[in-house]
Motif scaffolding. Structure first.
Motif, mmCIF file in Angstrom:
data_model
loop_
_atom_site.group_PDB
_atom_site.id
_atom_site.type_symbol
_atom_site.label_atom_id
_atom_site.label_comp_id
_atom_site.label_asym_id
_atom_site.label_seq_id
_atom_site.Cartn_x
_atom_site.Cartn_y
_atom_site.Cartn_z
ATOM 1 N N SER A 72 66.200 79.415 3.925
ATOM 2 C CA SER A 72 66.566 78.499 5.343
ATOM 3 C C SER A 72 66.770 77.224 5.226
ATOM 4 O O SER A 72 66.378 76.631 6.337
ATOM 5 C CB SER A 72 65.269 78.874 6.271
ATOM 6 N N LEU A 168 52.495 76.759 13.539
ATOM 7 C CA LEU A 168 53.788 75.832 13.533
ATOM 8 C C LEU A 168 53.609 78.379 12.851
ATOM 9 O O LEU A 168 55.062 78.815 13.274
ATOM 10 C CB LEU A 168 54.524 75.590 11.829
ATOM 11 N N GLU A 172 55.810 81.413 14.898
ATOM 12 C CA GLU A 172 57.035 81.693 14.431
ATOM 13 C C GLU A 172 56.628 84.278 13.855
ATOM 14 O O GLU A 172 57.801 84.578 14.567
ATOM 15 C CB GLU A 172 57.207 81.805 13.094
ATOM 16 N N LYS A 175 57.756 85.375 17.075
ATOM 17 C CA LYS A 175 59.112 85.525 17.247
ATOM 18 C C LYS A 175 60.108 86.590 16.370
ATOM 19 O O LYS A 175 61.003 87.499 17.236
ATOM 20 C CB LYS A 175 59.681 83.915 16.426
ATOM 21 N N SER A 268 61.132 82.570 8.245
ATOM 22 C CA SER A 268 61.414 82.032 9.551
ATOM 23 C C SER A 268 60.312 81.253 9.239
ATOM 24 O O SER A 268 60.718 79.491 10.687
ATOM 25 C CB SER A 268 61.346 82.647 10.827
ATOM 26 N N VAL A 269 59.166 80.866 9.051
ATOM 27 C CA VAL A 269 58.281 79.541 8.822
ATOM 28 C C VAL A 269 58.722 79.014 8.007
ATOM 29 O O VAL A 269 59.043 77.753 8.331
ATOM 30 C CB VAL A 269 56.874 79.636 8.149
ATOM 31 N N ALA A 272 61.200 76.099 10.139
ATOM 32 C CA ALA A 272 61.047 76.037 10.882
ATOM 33 C C ALA A 272 60.129 74.982 10.428
ATOM 34 O O ALA A 272 59.791 73.939 10.907
ATOM 35 C CB ALA A 272 59.754 76.747 12.064
#
Ligand code: HPA
Length: 273
Positions: A72, A168, A172, A175, A268-269, A272
């Motif tokens: 990511s 956090l 995520e 989402k 995704s974590v 972010a």
């Protein structure tokens, strides 16, 4: 030299020579969760046995290699396969990986594991964010002469699995439409799974899931000021919860089934973080 600053530095320097540059984020993949390492792009793979002063995996479901690459958009160092007390390592040896991570520049670490569900509201396939842990057995990985370059003799662990990273991760997960539990990880030394009586005792004491890893890494990471995020995949219900034995096959099977969900969550974590 044993367990001194120079000892850890030697491992880190070897890794840096091969992989170059500072790495801010660390990832540890637990039993049967090694597939996540395939998502790391432009990766350099270093076998544990090539790294001076490092340890070697002895468990079949653990690959035994360090991967350095991009996930990511972030530079990460990832352990595919970790070390456990039940393999025969002294607790102090289990401090090696996180101390080497620290010397590579790692500031935040994600620790994943497979765990048994103690909380009867859980089911196999659930993902649990570790809010805290209970470790009533054995010594500490940071026992022995303190290494001041790494951290203080006595240190606070009241926010070890940091609230910021948990918030956090929850955001995520939402989402991604992933239902995330949050609970207390109870450390057991293994290698035998627990007895039903031990599981009942752990439940009374406040444990939600049980496992044989993570805690040594979390303590070592906290000692050297790293932020920790702990994620457990509930692979089975703990001993005595159901009228059936706990098996390695069940642990591996759930690990494989939950691969996509965990990959989405971790990707995704990391993005972010
Ligand atoms: N107990 C301990 N460790 C585990 C379990 C369990 O039930 N499942 C996966 N890892």
């Amino acid at each position: 030299m044993k367990y001194a600053y120079e000892y850890y530095k030697k491992s880190a320097e070897y890794i840096q020579e091969r992989a170059g540059g500072e790495i801010g984020l660390g990832l540890v993949l637990g039993s049967s969760l090694g597939g996540i390492s395939e998502l790391i792009q432009d990766r350099i793979i270093i076998k544990y046995k090539e790294i001076p002063n490092f340890l070697m995996s002895t468990v079949d479901s653990h690959a035994g290699e360090l991967l350095i690459g991009t996930l990511s958009g972030k530079k990460v160092v990832c352990m595919s396969g970790r070390f456990h007390y039940y393999e025969g390592y002294e607790f102090e040896r289990l401090a090696v990986p996180m101390r080497v991570f620290k010397l590579l520049g790692v500031k935040k670490v994600i620790l994943t594991n497979a765990a048994g569900g103690i909380n009867t509201d859980y089911k196999p396939g659930d993902v649990m964010l570790i809010s805290d842990h209970i470790k009533l057995t054995g010594a500490s990985p940071v026992r022995g002469p303190n290494i001041p370059e790494l951290g203080p003799r006595f240190f606070d662990v009241s926010n070890m699995y940091t609230r910021t990273l948990r918030e956090l991760a929850k955001a995520e997960a939402e989402k991604q439409g992933i239902d995330l539990k949050e609970g207390v990880y109870f450390y057991a030394t293994g290698p035998q799974f627990e007895t039903p009586a031990e599981i009942r005792a752990m439940r009374i004491l406040g444990g939600d899931a049980v496992g044989m890893s993570t805690v040594t890494e979390a303590i070592t990471a906290a000692h050297c000021g790293m932020e920790v995020l702990g994620i457990s995949l509930i692979t089975n219900m703990a001993a005595g919860v159901l009228d059936q034995p706990v098996t390695t096959e069940e642990v591996d099977l759930e690990g494989r089934k939950a691969k996509d969900k965990l990959e989405r969550l971790i990707t995704s974590v990391v993005g972010a973080m």
